[in-house]
Design an enzyme around this catalytic site. Structure first.
Site, PDB file in Angstrom:
ATOM      1  CB  ALA A 158      12.997  21.462 -19.919  1.00 38.64           C
ATOM      2  CB  THR A 159      12.704  17.975 -15.154  1.00 39.85           C
ATOM      3  OG1 THR A 159      12.041  17.132 -15.693  1.00 39.85           O
ATOM      4  CG2 THR A 159      11.830  19.176 -14.652  1.00 39.85           C
ATOM      5  CB  VAL A 160      18.177  16.975 -15.584  1.00 33.53           C
ATOM      6  CG1 VAL A 160      18.534  17.598 -16.904  1.00 33.53           C
ATOM      7  CG2 VAL A 160      18.449  17.884 -14.349  1.00 33.53           C
TER       8      VAL A 160
ATOM      9  CB  CYS B  25      19.194  18.272 -10.445  1.00 32.00           C
ATOM     10  SG  CYS B  25      17.711  17.393 -10.376  1.00 32.00           S
TER      11      CYS B  25
ATOM     12  CB  SER C 228      14.971  10.680 -11.169  1.00 29.73           C
ATOM     13  OG  SER C 228      14.081  10.740  -9.755  1.00 29.73           O
TER      14      SER C 228
ATOM     15  CE1 TYR D 115      14.487  21.611  -5.368  1.00 27.77           C
ATOM     16  CE2 TYR D 115      14.306  19.395  -4.230  1.00 27.77           C
ATOM     17  CZ  TYR D 115      15.077  20.307  -5.102  1.00 27.77           C
ATOM     18  OH  TYR D 115      16.339  20.117  -5.776  1.00 27.77           O
TER      19      TYR D 115
ATOM     20  CD1 TRP E 186      17.075  21.983 -15.956  1.00 25.86           C
ATOM     21  CD2 TRP E 186      19.050  22.449 -14.884  1.00 25.86           C
ATOM     22  NE1 TRP E 186      17.074  21.359 -14.651  1.00 25.86           N
ATOM     23  CE2 TRP E 186      18.113  21.934 -14.105  1.00 25.86           C
ATOM     24  CE3 TRP E 186      20.524  22.909 -14.444  1.00 25.86           C
ATOM     25  CZ2 TRP E 186      18.662  21.867 -12.757  1.00 25.86           C
ATOM     26  CZ3 TRP E 186      20.546  22.903 -13.149  1.00 25.86           C
ATOM     27  CH2 TRP E 186      19.839  22.377 -12.340  1.00 25.86           C
TER      28      TRP E 186
END
Length: 326
Positions: free
Chosen positions: A131-133, A63, A149, A195, A96
């Protein structure tokens, strides 16, 4: 990739029918800040003081958003202060995963969870959203500090300086206006633009994204023909935010997301700049090309229904770049 609705998982891809075929990214839900003394940051609540060993970072090597956080952890000498769990590159119906049957996938080193969504539910049993990172977790309070981020990297830039003695500043006050201006264009048309191109479900939505994307690459090529970095002669946050897209571009976005008018290797200045950043001390170890290539091609069934992972070119990111150093 599914979504959490009141703490329950639902296997839902992005609904582009409501937006005329255009991809729209969700906003981050957790927006607290780690600060040197625990006082509140620009958003969220206080109580997150910079302390060694208190925080845990959940990432995906695939990612680009999580990659930003990994880079800042390395640049700011935080490897021994903030530990990391890395998910499996395959993001399938359950999101994930913490499966460990891929090199570099560590599993959940804190709780032994099966999926990243479990971390969100642990923080808020009624949570809703993707539910992201990355996810920055506070072990002391059992809370998510942030999953945004762009804000995590600014915390890491300054919050731990008194503990590490590392005062390198990638968001200096005298360059903030220029950094913010450059960031805004790059985020909209390039970081997120790949994206918007790749996830578009109509020709019009695709073209609305892909033409501005290449206008920005042309603009960056010209800009880097007359200065070392995006904000001049100093390496800043803007460069690292751009780098995580550039390093993935030829291997993933060019073909998989149909951003194929040109490759980064076709831009002499951008390609040399990408190599210079890759070779910056501590950065190459944050780049896991096997995770990147596997994730995009295997996870996005709507784009690549047979999940065929291409053999890809082999660009030499370690080749001499001929550009200045920070």
């Amino acid at each position: 990739m599914g979504v959490l609705i009141d703490g329950k998982w639902s296997d839902q891809w992005y609904d582009t029918k409501k937006t005329g075929g255009a991809f729209q990214r969700d906003t981050s839900r957790f927006r607290n800040w780690i600060t040197a003394d625990g006082s509140a940051g620009p958003t969220g609540e206080g109580g997150f003081k910079a302390e060694a060993g208190r925080y845990h970072l959940y990432v995906s090597y695939a990612c680009p958003w999580a990659h930003r956080a990994l880079i800042f952890r390395a640049l700011k000498g935080l490897d021994d202060l903030i530990d990391v769990s890395a998910v499996h590159p395959d993001m399938l119906d359950d999101g994930w995963s913490f499966a460990t049957d891929f090199p570099g996938a560590t599993g959940d080193r804190l709780f032994g969870s099966s999926h990243i969504r479990d971390i969100y539910i642990r923080a808020d049993p009624k949570v809703s959203g993707r539910a992201t990172v990355p996810v920055l977790w506070d072990k002391a309070q059992g809370k998510i500090v942030s999953n945004e981020s762009s804000e995590i990297i600014r915390m890491l830039n300054t919050a731990f300086n008194d503990l590490t003695g590392n005062t390198d500043d990638y968001y200096p006050a005298d360059l903030r206006l220029e950094i913010d201006t450059v960031n805004a264009r790059i985020y909209d048309t390039l970081n997120n633009g790949v994206y918007k191109s790749g996830f578009a479900s109509t020709q019009a939505a695709y073209e609305d994204a892909v033409y501005p994307l290449f206008d920005t690459l042309d603009w960056l090529e010209e800009r880097l023909s007359r200065q070392t970095y995006l904000a001049g002669d100093r390496l800043t946050e803007a460069d690292w935010r751009l780098f995580t897209t550039l390093v993935r571009f030829d291997l993933v976005y060019h073909t998989h997301f149909k951003c194929n008018r040109a490759r980064i290797v076709d831009y002499p200045n951008l390609w040399a700049y990408t190599r210079a950043l890759y070779q910056h001390p501590g950065v190459a170890q944050t780049v896991q090309f096997d995770h990147i290539v596997r994730h995009y091609h295997y996870s996005h069934e709507t784009i690549n229904p047979h999940r065929i992972v291409p053999i890809n070119p082999n660009p030499d990111f370690s080749a001499p770049h001929g550009r200045g150093t920070a």
